[in-house]
Structures are given as C-alpha cells and as structure tokens.
Design a protein around this motif. Structure first.
Motif, PDB file in Angstrom:
ATOM      1  N   LEU B  25       0.864  -1.199   0.243  1.00  0.00           N
ATOM      2  CA  LEU B  25      -0.096   0.047   0.136  1.00  0.00           C
ATOM      3  C   LEU B  25       0.822   1.118  -0.135  1.00  0.00           C
ATOM      4  CD1 LEU B  25      -2.759  -0.771   2.570  1.00  0.00           C
ATOM      5  CD2 LEU B  25      -3.082  -0.020   0.226  1.00  0.00           C
ATOM      6  N   LEU B  26       1.884   1.303   0.765  1.00  0.00           N
ATOM      7  CA  LEU B  26       2.748   2.401   1.103  1.00  0.00           C
ATOM      8  C   LEU B  26       3.381   2.823  -0.050  1.00  0.00           C
ATOM      9  CD1 LEU B  26       4.145   4.522   2.683  1.00  0.00           C
ATOM     10  CD2 LEU B  26       5.672   3.058   3.469  1.00  0.00           C
ATOM     11  N   ILE B  27       4.135   1.782  -0.803  1.00  0.00           N
ATOM     12  CA  ILE B  27       4.907   1.903  -1.944  1.00  0.00           C
ATOM     13  C   ILE B  27       4.142   2.666  -3.160  1.00  0.00           C
ATOM     14  CG2 ILE B  27       6.615   0.800  -3.547  1.00  0.00           C
ATOM     15  CD1 ILE B  27       7.674  -0.771  -1.133  1.00  0.00           C
ATOM     16  N   LEU B  28       3.060   1.629  -3.456  1.00  0.00           N
ATOM     17  CA  LEU B  28       2.309   1.794  -4.624  1.00  0.00           C
ATOM     18  C   LEU B  28       1.538   3.416  -4.442  1.00  0.00           C
ATOM     19  CD1 LEU B  28       0.463  -0.954  -5.181  1.00  0.00           C
ATOM     20  CD2 LEU B  28       1.282   0.599  -7.106  1.00  0.00           C
ATOM     21  N   SER B  29       1.110   3.748  -3.338  1.00  0.00           N
ATOM     22  CA  SER B  29       0.391   4.964  -3.180  1.00  0.00           C
ATOM     23  C   SER B  29       1.420   6.136  -3.169  1.00  0.00           C
ATOM     24  CB  SER B  29      -0.402   5.199  -1.895  1.00  0.00           C
ATOM     25  OG  SER B  29      -0.937   4.049  -1.482  1.00  0.00           O
ATOM     26  N   SER B  30       2.530   5.983  -2.645  1.00  0.00           N
ATOM     27  CA  SER B  30       3.787   7.046  -2.552  1.00  0.00           C
ATOM     28  C   SER B  30       4.209   7.544  -4.014  1.00  0.00           C
ATOM     29  CB  SER B  30       4.925   6.568  -1.817  1.00  0.00           C
ATOM     30  OG  SER B  30       4.525   6.453  -0.394  1.00  0.00           O
ATOM     31  N   PHE B  31       4.158   6.346  -4.780  1.00  0.00           N
ATOM     32  CA  PHE B  31       4.566   6.506  -6.113  1.00  0.00           C
ATOM     33  C   PHE B  31       3.668   7.075  -6.962  1.00  0.00           C
ATOM     34  CE2 PHE B  31       5.035   4.900 -10.506  1.00  0.00           C
ATOM     35  CZ  PHE B  31       6.360   5.587 -10.866  1.00  0.00           C
ATOM     36  N   ILE B  32       2.398   6.516  -6.954  1.00  0.00           N
ATOM     37  CA  ILE B  32       1.358   7.012  -7.635  1.00  0.00           C
ATOM     38  C   ILE B  32       1.085   8.769  -7.093  1.00  0.00           C
ATOM     39  CG2 ILE B  32      -1.029   6.833  -8.401  1.00  0.00           C
ATOM     40  CD1 ILE B  32      -0.906   3.995  -7.893  1.00  0.00           C
ATOM     41  N   GLY B  33       1.125   8.615  -5.878  1.00  0.00           N
ATOM     42  CA  GLY B  33       0.910   9.969  -5.355  1.00  0.00           C
ATOM     43  C   GLY B  33       2.140  11.062  -5.853  1.00  0.00           C
ATOM     44  N   LEU B  34       3.547  10.659  -5.878  1.00  0.00           N
ATOM     45  CA  LEU B  34       4.514  11.620  -6.109  1.00  0.00           C
ATOM     46  C   LEU B  34       4.203  11.979  -7.748  1.00  0.00           C
ATOM     47  CD1 LEU B  34       7.048  12.763  -5.506  1.00  0.00           C
ATOM     48  CD2 LEU B  34       8.213  10.801  -6.202  1.00  0.00           C
ATOM     49  N   VAL B  35       3.767  11.002  -8.420  1.00  0.00           N
ATOM     50  CA  VAL B  35       3.532  11.375  -9.940  1.00  0.00           C
ATOM     51  C   VAL B  35       2.330  12.460 -10.032  1.00  0.00           C
ATOM     52  CG1 VAL B  35       2.614  10.433 -12.313  1.00  0.00           C
ATOM     53  CG2 VAL B  35       4.296   9.321 -10.858  1.00  0.00           C
ATOM     54  N   LEU B  36       1.366  12.216  -9.457  1.00  0.00           N
ATOM     55  CA  LEU B  36       0.140  13.148  -9.242  1.00  0.00           C
ATOM     56  C   LEU B  36       0.643  14.541  -8.642  1.00  0.00           C
ATOM     57  CD1 LEU B  36      -2.893  11.166  -7.822  1.00  0.00           C
ATOM     58  CD2 LEU B  36      -2.984  12.380  -9.777  1.00  0.00           C
ATOM     59  N   ALA B  37       1.444  14.476  -7.650  1.00  0.00           N
ATOM     60  CA  ALA B  37       1.860  15.873  -7.062  1.00  0.00           C
ATOM     61  C   ALA B  37       2.609  16.646  -7.923  1.00  0.00           C
ATOM     62  CB  ALA B  37       2.858  15.333  -5.832  1.00  0.00           C
ATOM     63  N   VAL B  38       3.651  15.997  -9.019  1.00  0.00           N
ATOM     64  CA  VAL B  38       4.398  16.572 -10.042  1.00  0.00           C
ATOM     65  C   VAL B  38       3.472  17.321 -11.021  1.00  0.00           C
ATOM     66  CG1 VAL B  38       6.012  16.522 -11.800  1.00  0.00           C
ATOM     67  CG2 VAL B  38       6.498  15.350  -9.682  1.00  0.00           C
ATOM     68  N   PHE B  39       2.474  16.539 -11.303  1.00  0.00           N
ATOM     69  CA  PHE B  39       1.449  17.158 -12.250  1.00  0.00           C
ATOM     70  C   PHE B  39       0.845  18.199 -11.717  1.00  0.00           C
ATOM     71  CE2 PHE B  39       2.037  13.241 -14.883  1.00  0.00           C
ATOM     72  CZ  PHE B  39       2.208  13.873 -16.028  1.00  0.00           C
ATOM     73  N   THR B  40       0.122  18.191 -10.489  1.00  0.00           N
ATOM     74  CA  THR B  40      -0.551  19.114  -9.855  1.00  0.00           C
ATOM     75  C   THR B  40       0.116  20.206  -9.545  1.00  0.00           C
ATOM     76  OG1 THR B  40      -1.481  17.038  -8.685  1.00  0.00           O
ATOM     77  CG2 THR B  40      -2.021  19.511  -7.663  1.00  0.00           C
ATOM     78  N   GLY B 109      -0.778  12.973  -3.303  1.00  0.00           N
ATOM     79  CA  GLY B 109      -0.737  14.051  -4.173  1.00  0.00           C
ATOM     80  C   GLY B 109      -0.788  15.372  -3.879  1.00  0.00           C
ATOM     81  N   ALA B 110      -2.130  15.454  -2.931  1.00  0.00           N
ATOM     82  CA  ALA B 110      -2.419  16.781  -2.785  1.00  0.00           C
ATOM     83  C   ALA B 110      -1.302  17.346  -1.751  1.00  0.00           C
ATOM     84  CB  ALA B 110      -3.653  16.794  -2.203  1.00  0.00           C
ATOM     85  N   TYR B 111      -1.033  16.653  -0.697  1.00  0.00           N
ATOM     86  CA  TYR B 111       0.063  16.956   0.071  1.00  0.00           C
ATOM     87  C   TYR B 111       1.466  17.248  -0.445  1.00  0.00           C
ATOM     88  CZ  TYR B 111      -2.875  16.625   4.243  1.00  0.00           C
ATOM     89  OH  TYR B 111      -3.852  16.763   5.482  1.00  0.00           O
ATOM     90  N   VAL B 112       1.820  16.293  -1.249  1.00  0.00           N
ATOM     91  CA  VAL B 112       3.393  16.517  -1.812  1.00  0.00           C
ATOM     92  C   VAL B 112       3.170  17.725  -2.596  1.00  0.00           C
ATOM     93  CG1 VAL B 112       5.171  15.149  -2.952  1.00  0.00           C
ATOM     94  CG2 VAL B 112       3.703  13.907  -1.226  1.00  0.00           C
ATOM     95  N   SER B 113       2.176  17.775  -3.424  1.00  0.00           N
ATOM     96  CA  SER B 113       2.453  19.097  -4.418  1.00  0.00           C
ATOM     97  C   SER B 113       2.427  20.317  -3.540  1.00  0.00           C
ATOM     98  CB  SER B 113       1.189  19.076  -5.314  1.00  0.00           C
ATOM     99  OG  SER B 113       0.008  19.543  -4.852  1.00  0.00           O
ATOM    100  N   GLU B 114       2.045  20.235  -2.420  1.00  0.00           N
ATOM    101  CA  GLU B 114       2.190  21.305  -1.702  1.00  0.00           C
ATOM    102  C   GLU B 114       3.388  21.613  -0.911  1.00  0.00           C
ATOM    103  OE1 GLU B 114      -0.136  23.581  -2.762  1.00  0.00           O
ATOM    104  OE2 GLU B 114      -0.406  24.409  -0.928  1.00  0.00           O
ATOM    105  N   ILE B 115       4.105  20.353  -0.948  1.00  0.00           N
ATOM    106  CA  ILE B 115       5.427  20.333  -0.159  1.00  0.00           C
ATOM    107  C   ILE B 115       6.492  20.802  -1.401  1.00  0.00           C
ATOM    108  CG2 ILE B 115       7.295  18.663   0.679  1.00  0.00           C
ATOM    109  CD1 ILE B 115       4.955  17.219   1.781  1.00  0.00           C
ATOM    110  N   LEU B 116       6.177  20.379  -2.596  1.00  0.00           N
ATOM    111  CA  LEU B 116       6.897  20.721  -3.655  1.00  0.00           C
ATOM    112  C   LEU B 116       6.884  22.018  -4.045  1.00  0.00           C
ATOM    113  CD1 LEU B 116       6.560  17.689  -5.949  1.00  0.00           C
ATOM    114  CD2 LEU B 116       8.513  18.039  -4.471  1.00  0.00           C
TER     115      LEU B 116
END
Ligand SMILES: Nc1ncnc2c1ncn2[C@@H]1O[C@H](COP(=O)(O)OP(=O)(O)O)[C@@H](O)[C@H]1O
Ligand SMILES: [Mg+2]
Lengths: 259, 232, 231
Positions: B25-40, B109-116
């Motif tokens: 769960l962690l690895i999949l969601s982190s990875f997809i989340g990161l991709v989403l975050a960059v796009f966002t 995705g939402a949180y990491v995009s704000e972090i980035l």
C-alpha cells in the motif's frame, strides 16, 4: 568578436550604439522608479552609474536585459528593440552579461558547472569545449584552482569573481554590474575591482552601478548620476568630480566623499 | 493481567504477512502520489487559471477531508452508481486494496504537491534571475535550477509526509483489508489481548518511521553537500 | 433529496459531537504540548528522555492504532483493577467519547510539544536579554516578550495541528462514537445511498476545516501586523 581587441574605440562612436534608452519610464504600482531616462552606450565605453539608494539604478540596468519590463519609452540592445513582441528575449540576454550584488551563483552546482551550464544549454557547446572555455575565464579572474568547489565553499570575493567569469563565458557584448562589491568584506573589494579594471582595459563595454569612486575615476568614460528615478547628469569623471552641475550631485558627492 | 509474550511470538508470522500488504500500500500510493503531485504542482504554478483552478480545488478538497472518509466515499460510496458497477473500472473499484491505493495516492498527491510548491517558492529569486540573465530559457531554468534546489528543500517535509502515509495505511483495516493493523485487530478480536498485539504492531510502525527518518536523513546529507562550507 | 432530509438532524447532532470532541482534545493537547515542551526545555535528562520517547511513540504510530489501544487497553486495565476489589464485575466499558478525545489529544499533543518547543527556541535571545537589561522580571519578560513572539512563530504549525486533529475525529466512529461517519453508516444501511451519505460527511468536514483555516489565516495576519507594515 572584437571585445578582446585592445582599446581602439575612438572612431567607433560612428557605429550603432550597443544600448539605447529613450524616454524610458518604469512604475512599480503607483511608484515612479524611472522617469524619462535617456542613455546611449557605444561599444567599448565604460559607464559608471551612481546615486542614492532607491534612485532607480538597479531598475535601469535590469531593464536593459529585461529582468524588469519598462512601461514606456524605447530600449534597444545590440540592435534589437525590447518589446512585448520580441519573442526571443533569451537571445538578447546572452549578449548581455550581468553581475549581481549578491553573486547569485547556482548553489547546487560546482564552480565549473556554474560556468558551463549556460554554455551547454544556450550555446549548445560540447562538454569539453565548454570546460576549456570555463577554465580560460577562471584563469582570467585568477581562481582556476577553485573549479571543483561549491559556491558555499568560496569567500565572497571569490564567489563574485566566479560570477563575473560565468557572465564572461557567454562572450557578451556588454557587461552590467549591479553594485558588485557592496556585499563584500572590505578586504575582498579590491580583488573584484582588479578583475573589473582588467576587463575594462581589454575593451569590454560596461555599465557599472557602484559607489567605488576610485574605480569610477580611473576607468569610467562617463559617470551617470541618478536621483529619484531620473538621470540628473552625465559627465566624464573629471568634470563630474571637479565641477558637478546640479545641487543634488554636489550633495551626494559631499556625503560619499566625506568618510 | 499479564503481558503474554507467547501470544506475541505466535502472532508474528501473521503480523508479518500483514506488513507485506502495508508495504505494498505504502509503496504503490507513494509512487502514484508523487506522480500526481508533480502534475498538480506544474498545474499549480503554470500561471494559467484553467490549470490552476482544478489543481487548487483538488488540493483543497483532499487536504480538507479525513482520509477515512475519502476511503469510504470511494469504497462504499461509488458502487451506489449503476455505471460504476457495470463500468470497466469495476474490477478495480470493488477491491478494497485498490480503493485504498486510490484514496491514499490522491491524498499524497495533494499534500506532496504543496510540499514541492514550498520547495519551489523557497528557491532564491536572485539565482533564477542570474540564470535568466545568462539566456537560459524558462523551462531549462525549471529543470536545471529550480528542481534540484526545490527537491532538496522539500526533502524534510516529504519525509514527514511519507511517515504520515505509513500511518495512514492503517486505515485500510476499516475496509476489511488485512494489512498489519487489520491483522492485529482480528487477533485482538479473537484473543482480547490488546496490549500485547497493538503494542507489538506499534513497534513495527515505529521502526518503519525510524528507518524512513534515517533514510531520508542520509539522502538529505548527500544532497546538501553543496551547503557545507569548508572555506571561510 | 428526501433521504438526506430525513437524516439532517442526525448529521447535525453528529457534527456537534465532532465539534465537542475537537474542542476537548484541542484543550487537552495544548496542555500536553505546553507541559511537554516545558519538560523538554528545562527538565533533567530523565524527563527529557521521557518526553522524547512520548513524541517519538505518538508521532510514529498510526492514529487508529493509538485509538484502539487506548480504548480497549483502558477497558481491560480498568476491568482488571475493579475485579481486584469486586470479582463479580464482568466487564467495564470506557465511554468511547472520552477514550477517543484522550487518544487524539495524546497524538496531537506530541506534535504540539515539538511546535511549542520550536517556537520557544525561535525567539531571538537578544530580545530576551534586552528585556532583562531594561529591568523586566523573568516573569514579565516571559509574558510581554516571549509569549507574543512564540505565538506568532507557533501559529502556522498550530493551525496545521488543528486541522489534523479535526480530521482525526473521523476515526472515533471506529469505536462507536455517534459522530457523522457513524451517522452516514447508519443512513447507508437504511437508504442504500452510501455515496450521497459519505459525500455529506466529506462536505461537513470540508466546511469545518475551511472555518479553521480561515480563522488561522486571520490570526496570522493579526500576529504579523507589525511585520507587514514595515515593508
Ligand atoms: N519589484 C519592485 N516592486 C516595487 N518597488 C520596487 C521594486 N523594485 C524596486 N522598487 C522600488 O523602486 C525604487 C528604485 O529601486 P532600485 O532601482 O533598486 O534602486 P537603487 O538600485 O538605485 O537603490 C526603490 O524605491 C524601490 O523601492
Ligand atoms: Mg540597487
């Protein structure tokens, strides 16, 4: 191409000037940072700009490479007029070298990469050639041995010299300096000024914002005095120091020379 | 009331199988989340309202609601619609695992995009001006100057967010998923010995958090080499 | 629409429970944070180690796990204690509201501890020295110099912790507190409109978190007034 040649600019004033500012105005909100600024700089000339803090010196030279956009008037740099229609501002910018008060080196890149980044990205220069070019200019600013360090590992004077070398690498037609020695400890000022004097003697066209009046006296063709967003007077150094025309210049000189 | 160590030992195999699911769960969601975050992030800083508005809305919604509720909306909620149940995505959307991955990824995705974005805003404007002044184009500035500096600046917050994500995977147990917390809850329901089981599991989570902290710490040191002043 | 109308008052009362648990845990977590940061700053090695352990444990463990551990653990412990005096007692139930509030407060308190500590250390020691040099007592210095600055430094993080706290309240439906997630579960079994019901829950949370965010923004603006005017 001709910038490495010795000083022989006496009959160059017939040519098209490198920088023309005509009736340039710039507002920040309602505040008038520049009002009706006129300045023409011919190839090989050295212009020193001085004036009290907030008088618009930085704004003026930042308009020349369009880090600020002017509101009205005309600015022509190396034959290209800076307008909203001008698509390729980056092509103009790499003809204009700029040195900042706070060095602004790329903190995450070593000295060498600071110098070669734009060569590779903008000039599309191959890696080896870029490296050679970088080394040549590092030697010119007397720090070839710092090439593998990060900017944070250098002293302020060294950082500023790297910044000068970085700008020179692009082989610019004109160099802009915005108070290059103001952020330096006193003992480091001369090492940067020496480099700038050398550059001037090699015939580089320069616009320097600086309060180093000794430097201005020795290399400037003209001194531009600004106050409250206006150019108050433009004169050769002798005239400027010995015989200032306006009261504002006199007052400024009195303040700056009495300590 | 005693602390039953034999129960802990006998539960370890089951807990470890749960750990596998937790890590997935962690690895999949982190990875997809990161991709989403960059796009966002790219949408968010594009300066164009029709890209910025959806990005801002997405961030606002997912940061403003509990992850548990998001999981419930996706897992329990979506099947309310006929077209979901007959749609092509149904094989995915009926699986609690994938529903959790979707919710956790959207959240990350939402949180990491704000972090980035914080990292991007933290990049010294003067350094970018220097790049402009050298004629380096806007996209090249973003790739060669902004990104490396912003990534380095975002690292500590990103580490914290990954630890939060690790903890959030425990919520998957509320939709019947037998990841580590889910396994623990079933064991506790059978044996009614919450202390032994929950504390053991908590220790495993803490070790994971500790390892993440160490790992990111090393990465940060590596990426901060350029900040180490050695000369005066 | 009619399904929603029938559940409107349940959602309203559920939201009241959310707000009550939020208020209780917020107060508790601030108290924990103040005590924790004070212990970490001025305590002995031992108390510092205890506080460190506390923050590491509660920041590294899933919120859900903390909640379950406290709810079930407390029930077992209390039952054992009571049975010691009165063996006829079978099982003692802990009120889930208080177990939930306490668990959330412990979690958020760990974060508050770090934030308050950071804010305390963030105050320019020069200001404190200046105040002492002017003849202010230690207590006056604390009240007039430290607190106002700490407050400004802590506010952004404090706001984030309030948001986390608010969102953590959704967990307590797991131990049977009748807040809005719980209401939505009930409503779903009756109406079989799960999406509608959970979206309502999401909207309620979004409203509350928006209010919190706006409040914090207003406070930040107020706290930074003296900085804004100088630019
Ligand atoms: N980005 C900006 N926004 C608003 N005002 C600015 C900005 N940049 C400069 N100014 C104002 O314009 C005036 C001239 O600034 P500047 O050119 O930096 O002066 P100098 O370099 O001569 O000290 C100053 O009063 C300054 O406050
Ligand atoms: Mg200036």
């Amino acid at each position: 191409m001709s910038k490495q040649e010795p000083d022989m600019n006496t009959n160059k004033s017939e040519q098209e000037p490198i920088v023309i500012l005509e009736h340039v105005c710039k507002n920040f909100g309602g505040f008038k940072a520049l009002t009706d600024v006129n300045l023409t700089v011919h190839e090989g000339k050295k212009i020193v700009v001085c004036g009290p803090s907030g008088s618009g010196k930085s704004t003026m030279i930042r308009c020349i490479n369009r880090l600020e956009e002017h509101d009205s008037g005309r600015i022509v740099v190396a034959g290209k007029e800076l307008t909203h229609e001008l698509k390729d501002i980056d092509a103009v910018r790499c003809e204009v070298g700029m040195v900042f008060q706070s060095f602004n080196l790329f903190p995450h890149l070593k000295v060498l990469d600071n110098l070669t980044l734009a060569l590779k990205l903008v000039r599309k220069m191959p890696k080896l050639e870029a490296r050679e070019t970088a080394m040549r200019y590092l030697e010119r600013v007397h720090i070839p041995d710092q090439v593998d360090k990060y900017p944070s590992q250098l002293s302020g004077g060294q950082q500023q010299r790297v910044a000068i070398a970085r700008a020179l690498c692009m082989n610019p037609k004109i160099m802009l300096f915005d108070e290059p020695t103001s952020a330096l400890d006193p003992e480091m000022i001369s090492e940067v000024l020496d480099v700038m004097v050398g550059l001037a003697q090699d015939g580089m066209t320069m616009i320097c914002v600086t309060h180093e009046m000794g430097f201005a006296r020795s290399i400037a063709d003209y001194i531009v005095f600004m106050d409250q967003g206006e150019i108050v007077e433009i004169n050769p150094p002798m005239e400027f120091f010995e015989n200032p025309k306006s009261e504002r210049t006199k007052l400024f000189l009195k303040q700056i020379l009495t300590h | 009331m005693t602390f039953d160590f034999s129960l802990i030992f006998s539960s370890i195999p089951k807990l470890l199988s749960g750990l596998g699911l937790t890590l997935e769960l962690l690895i999949l969601s982190s990875f997809i989340g990161l991709v989403l975050a960059v796009f966002t992030l790219l949408m968010r800083i594009s300066g164009r309202w029709f890209l910025m508005a959806p990005a801002v809305a997405y961030i606002y919604i997912f940061r403003g609601t509990p992850i548990l509720v998001q999981i419930f909306v996706i897992y329990y909620g979506l099947p309310q619609f006929e077209f979901i149940r007959t749609g092509v995505l149904w094989p995915i959307l009926r699986e609690p695992f994938w529903c959790c991955v979707i919710a956790l990824s959207l959240n990350a995705g939402a949180y990491v995009s704000e972090i980035l974005r914080g990292g991007v805003l933290g990049v010294d404007k003067g350094v970018l001006e220097a790049a402009s002044a050298l004629g380096i184009s806007k996209s090249q500035r973003f790739i060669y100057i902004t990104s490396p500096i912003a990534i380095r600046l975002s690292l500590p917050a990103y580490c914290n967010d990954t630890i939060s994500m690790t903890k959030a995977t425990a919520l998957a147990s509320t939709v019947t998923l037998l990841e580590m917390t889910g396994v623990a809850r079933t064991i506790v329901a059978q044996t009614f010995s919450p202390y032994e089981i929950f504390i053991s599991v908590a220790i495993i989570y803490m070790v994971m958090a500790w390892m993440l902290q160490k790992g990111f710490g090393l990465l940060e040191i590596r990426m901060s080499r350029y900040l180490k002043a050695t000369a005066g | 629409m009619s399904e929603i109308a029938g559940w409107a008052d349940d959602f309203f009362w559920g939201a009241m429970v959310v707000i009550r648990i939020f208020a209780v845990s917020l107060v508790l977590s601030v108290i924990i944070g103040l005590i924790g940061s004070a212990m970490k700053l001025s305590g002995s090695r031992v108390t510092q180690a205890i506080v460190n352990a506390y923050t590491v444990i509660f920041r590294g463990t899933p919120e859900l796990l903390v909640l379950l551990l406290i709810y079930f653990g407390a029930a077992i412990s209390l039952t054992a204690i009571v049975q010691f005096f009165d063996p006829t007692v079978k099982f003692i139930e802990i009120p889930p509201f208080w177990a939930g509030a306490f668990a959330i407060a412990l979690i958020v308190g760990a974060y508050m501890t770090e934030t308050f500590r950071g804010a305390f250390l963030g105050v320019d020691p020069g200001h404190v020295e200046a105040a002492r040099a002017l003849g202010l007592s230690q207590f006056q210095t604390f009240v007039y110099v430290r607190i106002p600055q700490m407050w400004r430094l802590a506010l952004p993080n404090f706001g984030n912790h309030m948001l986390s706290l608010m969102k953590d309240t959704a967990l307590i439906s797991v131990i049977g507190v009748e807040e809005i997630v719980f209401v939505a579960e009930m409503a779903t079994t009756v109406t079989s409109k799960p999406f509608t019901m959970y979206i309502i829950v999401a909207l309620i949370y979004l409203c509350i978190t928006t209010v919190i965010t706006l409040t914090v923004m207003a406070l930040e603006k107020y706290a930074n007034k003296h900085l804004a005017s100088s630019r």
